[in-house]
Write an enzyme that holds these catalytic residues in place. Structure first.
Site, PDB file in Angstrom:
ATOM      1  N   ASN A 209       0.852  -1.185   0.000  1.00  0.00           N
ATOM      2  CA  ASN A 209       0.000   0.000   0.000  1.00  0.00           C
ATOM      3  C   ASN A 209       0.888   1.235   0.000  1.00  0.00           C
ATOM      4  O   ASN A 209       1.937   1.266   0.646  1.00  0.00           O
ATOM      5  CB  ASN A 209      -0.900   0.004   1.241  1.00  0.00           C
TER       6      ASN A 209
ATOM      7  N   SER B 211       5.124   6.870   2.047  1.00  0.00           N
ATOM      8  CA  SER B 211       5.546   5.553   2.551  1.00  0.00           C
ATOM      9  C   SER B 211       4.950   4.437   1.715  1.00  0.00           C
ATOM     10  O   SER B 211       3.826   4.558   1.219  1.00  0.00           O
ATOM     11  CB  SER B 211       5.081   5.371   4.007  1.00  0.00           C
TER      12      SER B 211
ATOM     13  N   ASP C 234      -2.376   0.807   8.184  1.00  0.00           N
ATOM     14  CA  ASP C 234      -1.158   1.570   7.845  1.00  0.00           C
ATOM     15  C   ASP C 234      -0.021   1.322   8.826  1.00  0.00           C
ATOM     16  O   ASP C 234       0.809   2.194   9.075  1.00  0.00           O
ATOM     17  CB  ASP C 234      -1.469   3.085   7.795  1.00  0.00           C
TER      18      ASP C 234
ATOM     19  N   HIS D  50       1.119   5.189   1.048  1.00  0.00           N
ATOM     20  CA  HIS D  50       0.437   6.094   1.975  1.00  0.00           C
ATOM     21  C   HIS D  50       1.111   7.461   1.911  1.00  0.00           C
ATOM     22  O   HIS D  50       2.343   7.554   2.000  1.00  0.00           O
ATOM     23  CB  HIS D  50       0.494   5.541   3.405  1.00  0.00           C
TER      24      HIS D  50
HETATM   25  C1  GRF Z   1      -2.209   8.525  -3.066  1.00  0.00           C
HETATM   26  O1  GRF Z   1      -1.577   9.620  -2.413  1.00  0.00           O
HETATM   27  C2  GRF Z   1      -2.283   7.357  -2.143  1.00  0.00           C
HETATM   28  O2  GRF Z   1      -1.186   7.226  -1.278  1.00  0.00           O
HETATM   29  C3  GRF Z   1      -3.510   7.709  -1.343  1.00  0.00           C
HETATM   30  O3  GRF Z   1      -4.424   8.202  -2.292  1.00  0.00           O
HETATM   31  C4  GRF Z   1      -3.680   8.823  -3.342  1.00  0.00           C
HETATM   32  C5  GRF Z   1      -4.123   8.197  -4.626  1.00  0.00           C
HETATM   33  O4  GRF Z   1      -3.935   9.106  -5.635  1.00  0.00           O
HETATM   34  N1  GRF Z   1      -4.027   6.546  -0.652  1.00  0.00           N
HETATM   35  P1  GRF Z   1      -4.182   8.632  -7.155  1.00  0.00           P
HETATM   36  O5  GRF Z   1      -5.570   8.029  -7.209  1.00  0.00           O
HETATM   37  O6  GRF Z   1      -3.122   7.626  -7.485  1.00  0.00           O
HETATM   38  O7  GRF Z   1      -4.048   9.902  -7.941  1.00  0.00           O
END
Ligand code: GRF
Length: 196
Positions: free
Chosen positions: A105, A134, A143, A107
């Site tokens: 994932n 991260s 997370d 984050h």
């Molecule tokens: C990313 O910053 C991810 O870490 C978070 O949501 C955002 C997704 O952005 N969970 P995208 O859909 O890839 O533009």
């Protein structure tokens, strides 16, 4: 290395991964794109010629039933890695146990700082001068799985949530592309990070 990537939003981080995969030298491929809703990022399937599937959270009686359907859809592609990239649902423990540690994932914070669904907003509200991006192995917590890669990102005066998030995403994309490469060429062994 075959991957299924799950999204809930625009999929800009997924786009970066897909662009990396277009390089014949890059040893990884996205074999399917999944979403929990009719996410804008599913259009990338059309653009890059990759199958997509949706398992709408709203159309299931329980989180567990939704999770089982999602897991069944993922397993059809027999991926070697599943990447959550802007996937905004908690996976039920049985799904995590079935996929981890080959389940990553991204984050938008420097975990363990600012976990949860609003990491960017929380960092901004906290008034910190730096946050981060991260990449973790998903395990049964929120997370709090083993960190595969992370990097500090500055918070600049006048930052909005959008401007800060975009700056973070540019780092997330680089970390994700590099981590998938490291996993594909064996420099990172996810089994070492397994905690389940
Ligand atoms: C990313 O910053 C991810 O870490 C978070 O949501 C955002 C997704 O952005 N969970 P995208 O859909 O890839 O533009």
């Amino acid at each position: 290395l075959s991957m299924v990537v799950l999204i809930s939003g625009g999929g800009s981080n997924l786009r970066s991964l897909l662009e990396a995969c277009q390089d014949a030298e890059y040893p990884a491929r996205v074999v399917a794109i999944g979403a929990d809703r009719d996410a804008d990022g599913l259009d990338l399937g059309e653009e890059f010629g990759i199958p997509t599937f949706t398992v709408p959270f709203s159309s299931h009686t329980s989180r567990e039933a939704w999770g089982e359907e999602l897991l069944a859809q993922i397993r059809q592609w027999t991926p070697e890695l599943v990447v959550l990239s802007g996937f905004m649902r908690l996976l039920p423990p049985r799904v995590v146990a079935a996929l981890s540690p080959r389940l990553l994932n991204t984050h938008p914070a420097y975990l363990p700082e600012f976990p949860g669904a609003h990491g960017v907003r929380d960092a901004l509200a906290a008034g910190v001068t730096e946050t981060g991006a991260s990449l973790i192995v998903v395990d049964t917590g929120v997370d709090d799985g083993p960190i595969i890669a992370q990097e500090r990102v500055p918070v600049l005066p006048g930052d909005t949530e959008a401007s800060l998030h975009e700056r973070i995403k540019t780092v997330e994309r680089r970390l994700l592309v590099q981590a998938v490469l490291d996993i594909a060429n064996g420099h990172v062994d996810l089994e070492e990070h397994s905690q389940i």
